[in-house]
Write an enzyme that holds these catalytic residues in place. Structure first.
Site, short mmCIF file in Angstrom:
data_model
loop_
_atom_site.label_atom_id
_atom_site.label_comp_id
_atom_site.label_asym_id
_atom_site.label_seq_id
_atom_site.Cartn_x
_atom_site.Cartn_y
_atom_site.Cartn_z
N HIS A 92 30.63 45.24 40.19
CA HIS A 92 31.50 45.26 41.13
C HIS A 92 32.51 46.06 41.02
O HIS A 92 33.02 46.41 39.67
CB HIS A 92 32.01 43.83 41.42
CG HIS A 92 32.88 43.29 40.68
ND1 HIS A 92 34.25 43.29 40.74
CD2 HIS A 92 32.94 42.73 39.11
CE1 HIS A 92 34.92 42.72 39.85
NE2 HIS A 92 34.26 42.45 38.84
N CYS A 93 33.46 46.67 42.03
CA CYS A 93 34.57 47.14 41.76
C CYS A 93 35.49 46.35 42.67
O CYS A 93 35.17 45.16 42.89
CB CYS A 93 34.62 48.62 42.19
SG CYS A 93 34.00 49.04 43.93
N PHE A 94 36.44 46.52 43.41
CA PHE A 94 37.34 45.99 44.36
C PHE A 94 36.75 45.55 45.54
O PHE A 94 36.65 44.51 45.99
CB PHE A 94 38.79 46.72 44.52
CG PHE A 94 39.67 46.04 45.39
CD1 PHE A 94 40.48 44.77 44.79
CD2 PHE A 94 40.01 45.95 46.65
CE1 PHE A 94 41.49 43.96 45.35
CE2 PHE A 94 40.81 45.25 47.22
CZ PHE A 94 41.48 44.14 46.80
#
Length: 158
Positions: A92-94
């Site tokens: 995941h990222c933001f």
């Protein structure tokens, strides 16, 4: 002068509100292939769902995000060993739209020897918001060219 400061603060507040909405609404990881999940900050913060999916490792592709549950999951940067331990991995990222999508697409290209467009389409079917930015797409094209010209078995063992 004060109007400019006010506009900047209002913009920052709007970004915070959008982030809070994302954490609340986009909290379900998308399974890209067995044991490999893609999601946003909201998905990474949902400990109950992560546990129910047998996710044991979280790969955060954003240096500004701290681990949400450091006592419950193994947090890593690349290289990632969770696929060999029997657990699942959430990447995941933001927002789960560009950085983390790029990592997952590259993983699929390498592991499954998929062409870039096929790997990206596969991810977009499962996570419709997937949209790597132009810089990441350029890097993926370069990665695709390097895979076509290299013996990948000697480059990386997955």
């Amino acid at each position: 002068m004060e109007g400019g400061i006010f506009r900047e603060r209002l913009k920052a507040l709007a970004q915070i509100m959008q982030a809070l909405k994302m954490v609340k609404e986009d909290n379900v990881p998308c399974e890209i292939e067995e044991g490999v999940y893609l999601g946003s900050l909201g998905a990474a913060n949902d400990k109950i769902t992560l546990k129910s999916l047998n996710i044991t490792h979280v790969l955060t592709v954003a240096s500004s995000l701290s681990p949400a549950h450091p006592n419950d999951f193994v947090y890593k940067t690349i290289p990632e060993e969770a696929r060999t331990t029997g657990g699942g991995v959430l990447v995941h990222c933001f927002a789960g739209r560009s950085r983390s999508v790029t990592v997952v697409v590259a993983y699929l290209m390498f592991k499954n020897r998929m062409p870039l467009l096929e790997a990206l389409e596969h991810v977009k079917i499962l996570r419709p918001v997937a949209s790597p930015n132009l810089g990441f797409m350029s890097q993926l094209h370069g990665f695709e060219r390097s895979l076509q010209g290299a013996n990948t078995d000697t480059v990386l063992q997955v």
